[in-house]
Write an enzyme that holds these catalytic residues in place. Structure first.
Site, PDB file in Angstrom:
ATOM      1  N   SER A 143       0.836  -1.209   0.039  1.00 55.06           N
ATOM      2  CA  SER A 143       0.184   0.066   0.109  1.00 55.06           C
ATOM      3  C   SER A 143       0.842   1.201  -0.038  1.00 55.06           C
ATOM      4  O   SER A 143       1.962   1.107   0.505  1.00 55.06           O
ATOM      5  CB  SER A 143      -0.912  -0.076   1.093  1.00 55.06           C
ATOM      6  OG  SER A 143      -1.256   1.413   1.455  1.00 55.06           O
ATOM      7  N   TYR A 156      -1.625  -0.943  10.562  1.00 54.30           N
ATOM      8  CA  TYR A 156      -1.712  -0.885   9.050  1.00 54.30           C
ATOM      9  C   TYR A 156      -0.336  -0.492   8.466  1.00 54.30           C
ATOM     10  O   TYR A 156       0.032  -1.267   7.597  1.00 54.30           O
ATOM     11  CB  TYR A 156      -3.034  -0.482   8.766  1.00 54.30           C
ATOM     12  CG  TYR A 156      -3.395  -0.644   7.136  1.00 54.30           C
ATOM     13  CD1 TYR A 156      -3.590  -2.057   6.731  1.00 54.30           C
ATOM     14  CD2 TYR A 156      -3.291   0.287   6.297  1.00 54.30           C
ATOM     15  CE1 TYR A 156      -3.602  -2.036   5.343  1.00 54.30           C
ATOM     16  CE2 TYR A 156      -3.863  -0.060   4.796  1.00 54.30           C
ATOM     17  CZ  TYR A 156      -3.938  -0.986   4.462  1.00 54.30           C
ATOM     18  OH  TYR A 156      -4.070  -1.555   3.110  1.00 54.30           O
TER      19      TYR A 156
HETATM   20  N1  LIG Z   1      -8.838  -0.553  -0.997  1.00 57.16           N
HETATM   21  C1  LIG Z   1      -7.742   0.092  -0.826  1.00 57.16           C
HETATM   22  O1  LIG Z   1      -7.909   1.459  -0.807  1.00 57.16           O
HETATM   23  C2  LIG Z   1      -6.223  -0.686  -0.618  1.00 57.16           C
HETATM   24  C3  LIG Z   1      -6.154  -1.973  -0.133  1.00 57.16           C
HETATM   25  N2  LIG Z   1      -4.857  -2.558  -0.236  1.00 57.16           N
HETATM   26  C4  LIG Z   1      -4.940  -3.808  -0.052  1.00 57.16           C
HETATM   27  O2  LIG Z   1      -5.239  -4.543  -0.833  1.00 57.16           O
HETATM   28  C5  LIG Z   1      -5.597  -5.893  -0.552  1.00 57.16           C
HETATM   29  C6  LIG Z   1      -7.118  -6.199  -0.760  1.00 57.16           C
HETATM   30  O3  LIG Z   1      -8.113  -5.478  -0.164  1.00 57.16           O
HETATM   31  P1  LIG Z   1      -9.195  -4.799  -1.212  1.00 57.16           P
HETATM   32  O4  LIG Z   1      -9.550  -5.705  -2.155  1.00 57.16           O
HETATM   33  O5  LIG Z   1      -9.128  -3.408  -0.943  1.00 57.16           O
HETATM   34  O6  LIG Z   1     -10.365  -5.183   0.152  1.00 57.16           O
HETATM   35  P2  LIG Z   1     -11.378  -6.200   0.303  1.00 57.16           P
HETATM   36  O7  LIG Z   1     -12.199  -5.977   1.719  1.00 57.16           O
HETATM   37  O8  LIG Z   1     -12.687  -6.237  -0.899  1.00 57.16           O
HETATM   38  O9  LIG Z   1     -10.519  -7.693   0.008  1.00 57.16           O
HETATM   39  C7  LIG Z   1      -9.856  -8.217   1.192  1.00 57.16           C
HETATM   40  C8  LIG Z   1     -10.002  -9.850   0.882  1.00 57.16           C
HETATM   41  O10 LIG Z   1      -9.143 -10.462   1.889  1.00 57.16           O
HETATM   42  C9  LIG Z   1     -10.164 -11.549   2.103  1.00 57.16           C
HETATM   43  N3  LIG Z   1      -9.574 -11.923   3.453  1.00 57.16           N
HETATM   44  C10 LIG Z   1      -9.734 -11.268   4.477  1.00 57.16           C
HETATM   45  N4  LIG Z   1      -9.487 -11.886   5.552  1.00 57.16           N
HETATM   46  C11 LIG Z   1      -9.065 -13.017   5.441  1.00 57.16           C
HETATM   47  C12 LIG Z   1      -8.801 -14.277   6.151  1.00 57.16           C
HETATM   48  N5  LIG Z   1      -8.714 -14.231   7.445  1.00 57.16           N
HETATM   49  N6  LIG Z   1      -8.423 -15.440   5.357  1.00 57.16           N
HETATM   50  C13 LIG Z   1      -8.454 -15.278   3.900  1.00 57.16           C
HETATM   51  N7  LIG Z   1      -9.105 -14.127   3.262  1.00 57.16           N
HETATM   52  C14 LIG Z   1      -9.322 -13.108   3.935  1.00 57.16           C
HETATM   53  C15 LIG Z   1     -11.505 -11.320   2.135  1.00 57.16           C
HETATM   54  O11 LIG Z   1     -12.287 -12.536   1.636  1.00 57.16           O
HETATM   55  P3  LIG Z   1     -13.335 -13.223   2.649  1.00 57.16           P
HETATM   56  O12 LIG Z   1     -13.882 -11.860   3.473  1.00 57.16           O
HETATM   57  O13 LIG Z   1     -14.115 -14.001   2.115  1.00 57.16           O
HETATM   58  O14 LIG Z   1     -12.264 -13.949   3.470  1.00 57.16           O
HETATM   59  C16 LIG Z   1     -11.316 -10.449   0.636  1.00 57.16           C
HETATM   60  O15 LIG Z   1     -11.307 -11.379  -0.383  1.00 57.16           O
HETATM   61  C17 LIG Z   1      -5.346  -5.976   0.902  1.00 57.16           C
HETATM   62  O16 LIG Z   1      -4.213  -6.468   1.346  1.00 57.16           O
HETATM   63  C18 LIG Z   1      -5.407  -4.273   1.376  1.00 57.16           C
HETATM   64  O17 LIG Z   1      -4.409  -4.034   2.314  1.00 57.16           O
HETATM   65  C19 LIG Z   1      -3.618  -1.479  -0.317  1.00 57.16           C
HETATM   66  C20 LIG Z   1      -4.075  -0.486  -0.685  1.00 57.16           C
HETATM   67  C21 LIG Z   1      -5.334   0.141  -0.653  1.00 57.16           C
HETATM   68  N1  LIG Z   2      -6.095   3.130   0.658  1.00 60.30           N
HETATM   69  C1  LIG Z   2      -4.695   2.725   1.059  1.00 60.30           C
HETATM   70  C2  LIG Z   2      -4.039   3.919   1.393  1.00 60.30           C
HETATM   71  O1  LIG Z   2      -4.239   4.782   0.854  1.00 60.30           O
HETATM   72  C3  LIG Z   2      -4.748   1.368   1.884  1.00 60.30           C
HETATM   73  O2  LIG Z   2      -5.624   1.337   2.242  1.00 60.30           O
HETATM   74  O3  LIG Z   2      -3.798   0.956   1.974  1.00 60.30           O
END
Ligand SMILES: NC(=O)C1=CN([C@@H]2O[C@H](COP(=O)(O)OP(=O)(O)OC[C@H]3O[C@@H](n4cnc5c(N)ncnc54)[C@H](OP(=O)(O)O)[C@@H]3O)[C@@H](O)[C@H]2O)C=CC1
Ligand SMILES: N[C@@H](C=O)C(=O)O
Length: 271
Positions: A143, A156
């Site tokens: 991120s 985080y």
């Molecule tokens: N959205 C944003 O602004 C940003 C996101 N990120 C990163 O991107 C990645 C994906 O997030 P994003 O797609 O945005 O968010 P979502 O909440 O849409 O996706 C998160 C995913 O992780 C899975 N997950 C959560 N907990 C568990 C667990 N204990 N075991 C297995 N799977 C798990 C969820 O599935 P389920 O609930 O079915 O288990 C889901 O598929 C993360 O690492 C986040 O930190 C980075 C920067 C920015």
């Molecule tokens: N949104 C991202 C930062 O801007 C994060 O969720 O990691």
């Protein structure tokens, strides 16, 4: 329409929604079979069915809570034994927006388990198999808070700084063994992440929020261009290069036999 060349199997964690689900779509369309991992089995099954119908690719699902040791072990075993796997997308993660004094320490530890320990364990499961075959790619979703820990919750930010540093170390170690490692640093991306993190995405200034499809397409373009670190929103790559050059320039000065003069410490060697 021509069928893309088969590119092996991609294992994607956190594929039931958001960024992981878009990777699943893009990778299936570009010729990968898929193994999709997350807790919500119903969402995984629906996505698998839809992708198989649309792309003809084989899509398996593993319903796993990766913070449970027995579920994690199941996924590690697949990464170690399935020789068709050419790509690991280490994406599953959770976030938080609350400051330290309003955060629950147990929740913070859970976040470290998923964002740091699970990601590390899966990379450790995949890398030896990729090295043995002289081929493989690991994409670690970090991120921009890896570079800006003041922005959201500190644990985080710290967890994502780990992902960046770990990825850079892996790139350094594995590049000459045929294994590629990419760290992706998304800024705010429109997914369910924000609801779970305690701040609906609609409350953010919309000029800083990227559509999830665009974020993933940019990250895959960065991978195709050979980038080790991809920051989809950063307009000028020279800014990242300056940052990296400044970091590397510190190298020779970081470990020395004497404290810096500004600390005015008399040398132990002269006592
Ligand atoms: N959205 C944003 O602004 C940003 C996101 N990120 C990163 O991107 C990645 C994906 O997030 P994003 O797609 O945005 O968010 P979502 O909440 O849409 O996706 C998160 C995913 O992780 C899975 N997950 C959560 N907990 C568990 C667990 N204990 N075991 C297995 N799977 C798990 C969820 O599935 P389920 O609930 O079915 O288990 C889901 O598929 C993360 O690492 C986040 O930190 C980075 C920067 C920015
Ligand atoms: N949104 C991202 C930062 O801007 C994060 O969720 O990691």
């Amino acid at each position: 329409m021509t069928t893309p060349i088969h590119k092996g199997t991609a294992l994607i964690t956190g594929a039931s929604s958001g960024i992981g689900a878009v990777y699943a779509d893009r990778l299936a369309r570009s010729g990968h079979d898929l193994i999709l991992v997350a807790r919500r089995a119903d969402k995984l099954r629906a996505l698998a069915q839809e992708l198989t119908t649309r792309t003809g690719r084989s899509v398996e699902t593993i319903a796993a809570d990766l913070t449970r040791p027995e579920d994690l072990a199941k996924v590690e075993a697949v990464l170690k034994s399935d020789a068709s796997i050419t790509l690991l997308v280490n994406n599953a993660g959770v976030g938080a927006t609350a400051p330290l004094l309003q955060s629950d320490a147990v929740e913070m530890e859970r976040m470290i388990t998923l964002n740091v320990s699970v990601l590390t364990r899966l990379a450790y499961a995949a890398a030896p198999a990729f090295v043995a075959r002289g081929n493989g790619t690991i994409i670690n979703i970090a991120s921009v808070v890896a570079l800006a820990p003041e922005l959201l919750n500190g644990v985080y930010g710290g967890s994502k700084a780990f992902v960046l540093a770990f990825s850079q170390s892996l790139q350094h170690e594995l590049a000459d063994k045929g294994v590629r490692v990419q760290a992706v640093l998304p800024g705010a991306t429109a997914t369910d992440f924000w609801d779970a993190a305690g701040m609906p995405v609609q409350h953010l200034p919309q000029e800083i929020v990227m559509p999830v499809q665009d974020m993933v397409d940019a990250a895959l373009a960065g991978l195709a261009q050979g980038e080790a670190v991809t920051i989809p929103a950063l307009p000028d790559i020279a800014d990242w290069q300056s940052y990296e050059n400044a970091r590397k320039a510190l190298g020779p000065s970081l470990s020395r036999s004497v404290p810096a003069k500004r600390y005015a410490v008399a040398s132990a060697k002269s006592h």
